[in-house]
Design an enzyme around this catalytic site. Structure first.
Site, PDB file in Angstrom:
ATOM      1  N   THR A  27      -0.297   0.875  -2.848  1.00  0.00           N
ATOM      2  CA  THR A  27      -0.684   2.271  -2.671  1.00  0.00           C
ATOM      3  C   THR A  27      -1.971   2.597  -3.406  1.00  0.00           C
ATOM      4  O   THR A  27      -2.811   3.353  -2.915  1.00  0.00           O
ATOM      5  CB  THR A  27       0.439   3.192  -3.180  1.00  0.00           C
ATOM      6  OG1 THR A  27       1.661   2.843  -2.512  1.00  0.00           O
ATOM      7  CG2 THR A  27       0.114   4.645  -2.900  1.00  0.00           C
ATOM      8  N   LYS A  46      -7.911  -7.453  -8.978  1.00  0.00           N
ATOM      9  CA  LYS A  46      -7.098  -6.283  -8.640  1.00  0.00           C
ATOM     10  C   LYS A  46      -7.979  -5.046  -8.716  1.00  0.00           C
ATOM     11  O   LYS A  46      -8.354  -4.600  -9.800  1.00  0.00           O
ATOM     12  CB  LYS A  46      -5.919  -6.177  -9.611  1.00  0.00           C
ATOM     13  CG  LYS A  46      -4.912  -5.091  -9.279  1.00  0.00           C
ATOM     14  CD  LYS A  46      -3.733  -5.152 -10.251  1.00  0.00           C
ATOM     15  CE  LYS A  46      -2.669  -4.128  -9.921  1.00  0.00           C
ATOM     16  NZ  LYS A  46      -1.516  -4.215 -10.872  1.00  0.00           N
ATOM     17  N   ASP A 136      10.137  -2.116 -15.109  1.00  0.00           N
ATOM     18  CA  ASP A 136      10.128  -2.543 -13.705  1.00  0.00           C
ATOM     19  C   ASP A 136      10.285  -4.058 -13.618  1.00  0.00           C
ATOM     20  O   ASP A 136       9.570  -4.727 -12.873  1.00  0.00           O
ATOM     21  CB  ASP A 136       8.848  -2.092 -13.002  1.00  0.00           C
ATOM     22  CG  ASP A 136       8.914  -2.300 -11.486  1.00  0.00           C
ATOM     23  OD1 ASP A 136      10.035  -2.428 -10.952  1.00  0.00           O
ATOM     24  OD2 ASP A 136       7.846  -2.351 -10.842  1.00  0.00           O
TER      25      ASP A 136
END
Length: 325
Positions: A27, A46, A136
């Site tokens: 996203t 990235k 996470d």
């Protein structure tokens, strides 16, 4: 926070790298395979976009702050950062697979699972020792190198958990805001998060490690829920009903009592993890405890007999070399 304030010694030059191909997209970012022009070393690039105020998005700021504060052989190192247009690019070592894909290719042999899990646990232990919770943890966030090392990555949800005071190298509390339960990957998410607890600690990571260990040991996810409610149902079907008698602080869980779930006695660990040794089952049982206060810490888990005689990274590499990854 403005980007330059947290980049520090990570700053590199865009001209040092060439982009080869896109290998992933999210996203808020794109990931490319790249190459250093001088050394010809392949890297992962990235690309992250800045806000309109040329500030770092919170998830990028968190990742950079953690990588400045924590260094460990099993944590993916940041090799550089450079500005590019209206964004910044983070430079990491290139890893061609991860623990999830390795497990998806077929059940891991017991010695390989143990070796990979030990490295992952040691990485999380380093985060906890520095005061951070990852929030996470999932097999897809445990990258695997060609030489068999596990590299924990993706720290966009990581956060210092403690007394809420500003840290010298941390994100300011007013920037962070209150804790949110909307973190983590569902199959590995702790019950206190599934029930929307607004106060929690590093034990949420320990639950995730228990679910990852169970996944590795049985060759399939233990509780692959299709929704949060389905996840709660599957967890209770496997481990038994979550009740006040279990010691879990359910009164502090905002969504506790909103739904009534059928009672479940759970299943014995011999049925959940067939063919595993008692130490492996004890490890998972200790980590998958409903009461966060009684849940095993990473340090306690690493002292388990299960990790005695863990294989070397070279053995993991030899196994990976034979997989169709």
């Amino acid at each position: 926070m403005e980007a330059q304030a947290v980049l520090g010694s990570f700053v590199a030059g865009q001209e040092d790298y060439e982009v080869l191909e896109e290998i992933g997209q999210g996203t808020f970012s794109e990931v490319h395979r790249g190459r250093h022009r001088s050394t010809h070393q392949e890297v992962a690039l990235k690309e992250m976009f800045l806000t309109e105020q040329k500030a770092l998005p919170l998830h990028v700021e968190r990742e950079l702050q953690l990588l400045r504060a924590v260094s460990h052989p099993n944590i993916l190192p940041l090799q550089g950062v450079y500005s590019k247009g209206f964004g910044i690019t983070l430079v990491f070592p290139l890893c061609r697979t991860d623990l999830y894909r390795a497990m998806d290719a077929g059940p891991l042999p017991a010695p390989i699972a143990k070796a990979a899990l030990k490295q992952l646990f040691e990485a999380v232990g380093a985060l906890h020792d520095a005061g951070f919770a990852h929030r996470d943890l999932a097999p897809s966030n445990a990258l695997l190198t060609d030489d068999g090392r596990v590299l924990l990555c993706d720290f966009g949800q990581a956060r210092r958990l403690g007394d809420g005071q500003p840290q010298a190298d941390g994100v300011a509390p007013d920037r962070e805001g209150a804790l949110t339960p909307v973190v983590g990957t569902r199959w590995y998410r702790a019950p206190e998060l599934l029930f929307a607890a607004r106060s929690y600690n590093h034990a949420v990571d320990c639950w995730s490690l228990g679910m990852i260990a169970a996944h590795a040991l049985r060759g399939a996810p233990l509780c692959p829920g299709a929704s949060d409610i389905d996840q709660i149902c599957r967890v209770q079907a496997a481990l038994g009903s979550i009740e006040e008698a279990s010691g879990a602080p359910v009164a502090d869980w905002a969504d506790w009592g909103k739904l009534v779930f059928p009672p479940s006695p759970g299943q014995p660990w011999e049925a959940l993890l067939p063919g595993t040794d008692p130490a492996a089952r004890e490890l998972c049982a200790g980590l998958l405890c409903y009461d966060p206060a009684q849940r095993w810490s990473v340090a306690r888990a690493l002292s388990s007999d299960y990790f005695d005689g863990a294989a070397a990274p070279a053995d993991v590499a030899a196994h990976l070399a034979h997989l169709p990854l």
